[in-house]
Scaffold this motif. Structure first.
Motif, PDB file in Angstrom:
ATOM      1  N   SER A 116       0.899  -1.213   0.207  1.00 33.28           N
ATOM      2  CA  SER A 116      -0.129   0.080   0.105  1.00 33.28           C
ATOM      3  C   SER A 116       0.639   1.174   0.069  1.00 33.28           C
ATOM      4  CB  SER A 116      -0.826   0.113   1.298  1.00 33.28           C
ATOM      5  OG  SER A 116      -0.252  -0.077   2.459  1.00 33.28           O
ATOM      6  N   GLY A 117       2.233   1.020   0.338  1.00 32.24           N
ATOM      7  CA  GLY A 117       3.165   2.359   0.091  1.00 32.24           C
ATOM      8  C   GLY A 117       3.487   2.432  -1.117  1.00 32.24           C
ATOM      9  N   ARG A 118       4.795   2.487  -1.344  1.00 34.04           N
ATOM     10  CA  ARG A 118       5.482   2.774  -2.582  1.00 34.04           C
ATOM     11  C   ARG A 118       5.425   1.739  -3.638  1.00 34.04           C
ATOM     12  NH1 ARG A 118      11.166   3.987  -3.003  1.00 34.04           N
ATOM     13  NH2 ARG A 118      10.997   5.131  -4.992  1.00 34.04           N
ATOM     14  N   PRO A 119       5.250   1.432  -4.783  1.00 33.92           N
ATOM     15  CA  PRO A 119       5.186   0.193  -5.644  1.00 33.92           C
ATOM     16  C   PRO A 119       6.425  -0.671  -5.295  1.00 33.92           C
ATOM     17  CG  PRO A 119       4.613   2.099  -6.866  1.00 33.92           C
ATOM     18  CD  PRO A 119       5.099   2.730  -5.770  1.00 33.92           C
ATOM     19  N   LEU A 120       6.252  -1.947  -5.085  1.00 35.15           N
ATOM     20  CA  LEU A 120       7.257  -2.939  -5.256  1.00 35.15           C
ATOM     21  C   LEU A 120       7.707  -3.656  -6.105  1.00 35.15           C
ATOM     22  CD1 LEU A 120       6.142  -4.463  -1.751  1.00 35.15           C
ATOM     23  CD2 LEU A 120       7.854  -2.676  -2.026  1.00 35.15           C
ATOM     24  N   LEU A 121       8.987  -3.556  -6.404  1.00 32.97           N
ATOM     25  CA  LEU A 121       9.670  -4.688  -7.460  1.00 32.97           C
ATOM     26  C   LEU A 121       9.594  -6.041  -6.771  1.00 32.97           C
ATOM     27  CD1 LEU A 121      10.949  -4.964 -10.417  1.00 32.97           C
ATOM     28  CD2 LEU A 121      12.985  -4.480  -9.335  1.00 32.97           C
ATOM     29  N   LEU A 122       9.224  -7.050  -7.446  1.00 38.21           N
ATOM     30  CA  LEU A 122       9.287  -8.194  -7.162  1.00 38.21           C
ATOM     31  C   LEU A 122      10.231  -9.052  -8.244  1.00 38.21           C
ATOM     32  CD1 LEU A 122       5.575  -9.458  -6.936  1.00 38.21           C
ATOM     33  CD2 LEU A 122       6.944  -8.206  -5.265  1.00 38.21           C
ATOM     34  N   GLY A 123      11.180  -9.958  -7.638  1.00 37.07           N
ATOM     35  CA  GLY A 123      12.262 -10.684  -8.470  1.00 37.07           C
ATOM     36  C   GLY A 123      13.373 -10.966  -7.681  1.00 37.07           C
ATOM     37  N   ALA A 124      14.437 -11.546  -8.333  1.00 35.26           N
ATOM     38  CA  ALA A 124      15.641 -11.817  -7.577  1.00 35.26           C
ATOM     39  C   ALA A 124      16.396 -10.712  -6.967  1.00 35.26           C
ATOM     40  CB  ALA A 124      16.649 -12.675  -8.672  1.00 35.26           C
ATOM     41  N   ASP A 125      16.292  -9.492  -7.593  1.00 34.72           N
ATOM     42  CA  ASP A 125      16.718  -8.506  -7.130  1.00 34.72           C
ATOM     43  C   ASP A 125      15.857  -7.417  -6.751  1.00 34.72           C
ATOM     44  OD1 ASP A 125      16.228  -7.711  -9.545  1.00 34.72           O
ATOM     45  OD2 ASP A 125      17.980  -6.875 -10.344  1.00 34.72           O
ATOM     46  N   ARG A 128      19.388 -13.607   3.424  1.00 31.79           N
ATOM     47  CA  ARG A 128      20.444 -13.085   4.026  1.00 31.79           C
ATOM     48  C   ARG A 128      20.845 -11.641   3.692  1.00 31.79           C
ATOM     49  NH1 ARG A 128      22.552 -18.431   2.969  1.00 31.79           N
ATOM     50  NH2 ARG A 128      22.412 -19.744   5.207  1.00 31.79           N
ATOM     51  N   GLY A 129      20.822 -10.502   4.755  1.00 34.92           N
ATOM     52  CA  GLY A 129      20.958  -9.159   4.280  1.00 34.92           C
ATOM     53  C   GLY A 129      19.839  -8.445   3.494  1.00 34.92           C
ATOM     54  N   HIS A 130      18.626  -9.171   3.391  1.00 40.62           N
ATOM     55  CA  HIS A 130      17.600  -8.614   2.744  1.00 40.62           C
ATOM     56  C   HIS A 130      16.397  -8.613   3.396  1.00 40.62           C
ATOM     57  CE1 HIS A 130      16.141  -7.167  -0.957  1.00 40.62           C
ATOM     58  NE2 HIS A 130      14.939  -7.649  -0.774  1.00 40.62           N
ATOM     59  N   GLY A 131      15.602  -7.545   3.413  1.00 38.93           N
ATOM     60  CA  GLY A 131      14.496  -7.605   4.390  1.00 38.93           C
ATOM     61  C   GLY A 131      13.148  -8.320   4.026  1.00 38.93           C
ATOM     62  N   VAL A 132      12.951  -8.354   2.847  1.00 38.29           N
ATOM     63  CA  VAL A 132      11.619  -9.120   2.565  1.00 38.29           C
ATOM     64  C   VAL A 132      12.036 -10.271   1.576  1.00 38.29           C
ATOM     65  CG1 VAL A 132       9.223  -8.951   1.893  1.00 38.29           C
ATOM     66  CG2 VAL A 132      10.549  -7.083   3.268  1.00 38.29           C
ATOM     67  N   VAL A 133      11.287 -11.474   1.683  1.00 38.27           N
ATOM     68  CA  VAL A 133      11.371 -12.580   0.689  1.00 38.27           C
ATOM     69  C   VAL A 133      10.037 -13.000   0.540  1.00 38.27           C
ATOM     70  CG1 VAL A 133      13.843 -13.173   1.419  1.00 38.27           C
ATOM     71  CG2 VAL A 133      11.971 -14.232   2.543  1.00 38.27           C
ATOM     72  N   GLY A 134       9.632 -13.586  -0.703  1.00 35.44           N
ATOM     73  CA  GLY A 134       8.655 -14.023  -1.259  1.00 35.44           C
ATOM     74  C   GLY A 134       8.659 -15.517  -1.777  1.00 35.44           C
ATOM     75  N   ALA A 135       7.905 -16.267  -1.997  1.00 30.65           N
ATOM     76  CA  ALA A 135       8.074 -17.341  -2.644  1.00 30.65           C
ATOM     77  C   ALA A 135       6.928 -17.711  -3.703  1.00 30.65           C
ATOM     78  CB  ALA A 135       7.689 -18.821  -1.719  1.00 30.65           C
ATOM     79  N   ALA A 136       7.265 -18.089  -4.897  1.00 27.03           N
ATOM     80  CA  ALA A 136       6.375 -18.217  -6.151  1.00 27.03           C
ATOM     81  C   ALA A 136       6.411 -19.714  -6.094  1.00 27.03           C
ATOM     82  CB  ALA A 136       7.034 -17.900  -7.323  1.00 27.03           C
ATOM     83  N   LEU A 137       5.112 -20.309  -5.944  1.00 27.55           N
ATOM     84  CA  LEU A 137       4.813 -21.630  -5.687  1.00 27.55           C
ATOM     85  C   LEU A 137       3.473 -22.125  -6.935  1.00 27.55           C
ATOM     86  CD1 LEU A 137       4.217 -21.471  -1.760  1.00 27.55           C
ATOM     87  CD2 LEU A 137       6.310 -22.199  -3.183  1.00 27.55           C
ATOM     88  N   ASP A 138       3.883 -23.249  -7.130  1.00 27.25           N
ATOM     89  CA  ASP A 138       2.901 -23.879  -8.312  1.00 27.25           C
ATOM     90  C   ASP A 138       1.829 -24.787  -7.665  1.00 27.25           C
ATOM     91  OD1 ASP A 138       4.628 -25.998  -7.341  1.00 27.25           O
ATOM     92  OD2 ASP A 138       5.043 -26.560  -9.596  1.00 27.25           O
TER      93      ASP A 138
END
Length: 221
Positions: free
Chosen positions: A13-22, A47-57
């Protein structure tokens, strides 16, 4: 089954987010892997990154992904409203549903209707043939309690033409109100976003952006 908010929620809901490896949310590929492999990939990405996600099938690994720290799930519509995903969304995990628009919209409505406390996003594929994000859809999504995202899929061609298309398409989807983006480099995404924010900052107070004008009530009925 998740019982609490993820440690680093994906706040779309804040700034748009880029999803991906980087991206702002590092999206880990969990298609066709077992739980141990998925957990290891999430740990490495985090590691060293705040937010992670998972792309699941499939929804079978949802609980493992959330327990391993995934704050965002990227799924197809068939998985979007399963019990596992409903539980994750109710616990505050962001859910991005991609694929057929009608099916993805229905999954989003099911998640919102079931009490999702995390953000729910319907991701649109943006191509040369299929056009861009419709501002009317963004307004309809907002009224229904979910968000719109975009994945950019340029056609093959000379590098300069592809870059020009990506910049133009990215500008349009961000202007229209897309909250998540995939398919572009972090450098290009943040460069375009910075330009748009600078333009917004320079716009005279009270003067609306025509790209974000709300459709008339009649068009939404």
């Amino acid at each position: 089954m998740p019982a609490s908010l993820p440690p680093n929620p994906a706040a779309v809901s804040g700034r748009p987010l880029l999803l991906g490896a980087d991206g702002d949310v590092r999206l880990v590929d969990g298609a066709g892997v077992d739980a141990a492999t998925l957990v290891a990939r999430l740990a490495e990405a985090g590691r060293g990154h705040g937010v992670v996600g998972a792309a699941l099938d499939a929804p079978a690994l949802v609980a493992d992904a959330v327990a391993a720290g995934a704050a965002l799930l990227h799924l197809d519509p068939l998985s979007g409203a399963t019990d596992e995903v409903l539980a994750a969304a109710a616990a505050g995990v962001a859910v991005v549903v991609t694929g057929d628009l009608a099916a993805a919209e229905q999954a989003a409505l099911d998640l919102v209707g079931a009490g999702a406390t995390g953000p729910v996003v319907v991701e649109l594929a943006v191509t040369v043939e299929r056009g861009l994000v419709d501002a009317e859809l963004v307004w309809r999504a907002t009224a229904a309690g979910w968000h719109v995202g975009a994945v950019l899929r340029p056609a093959y061609g000379p590098a300069a033409e592809v870059a020009g298309w990506e910049i133009g398409a990215l500008t349009q989807v961000l202007r229209a109100g897309a909250r998540t983006v995939r398919g572009v480099s972090a450098a290009r995404f943040h460069r375009v976003l910075a330009v748009l924010e600078a333009v917004d900052g320079a716009r005279a107070p009270g003067r609306p952006d025509p790209a974000l004008a709300e459709p008339t009530a009649g068009r939404l009925r």
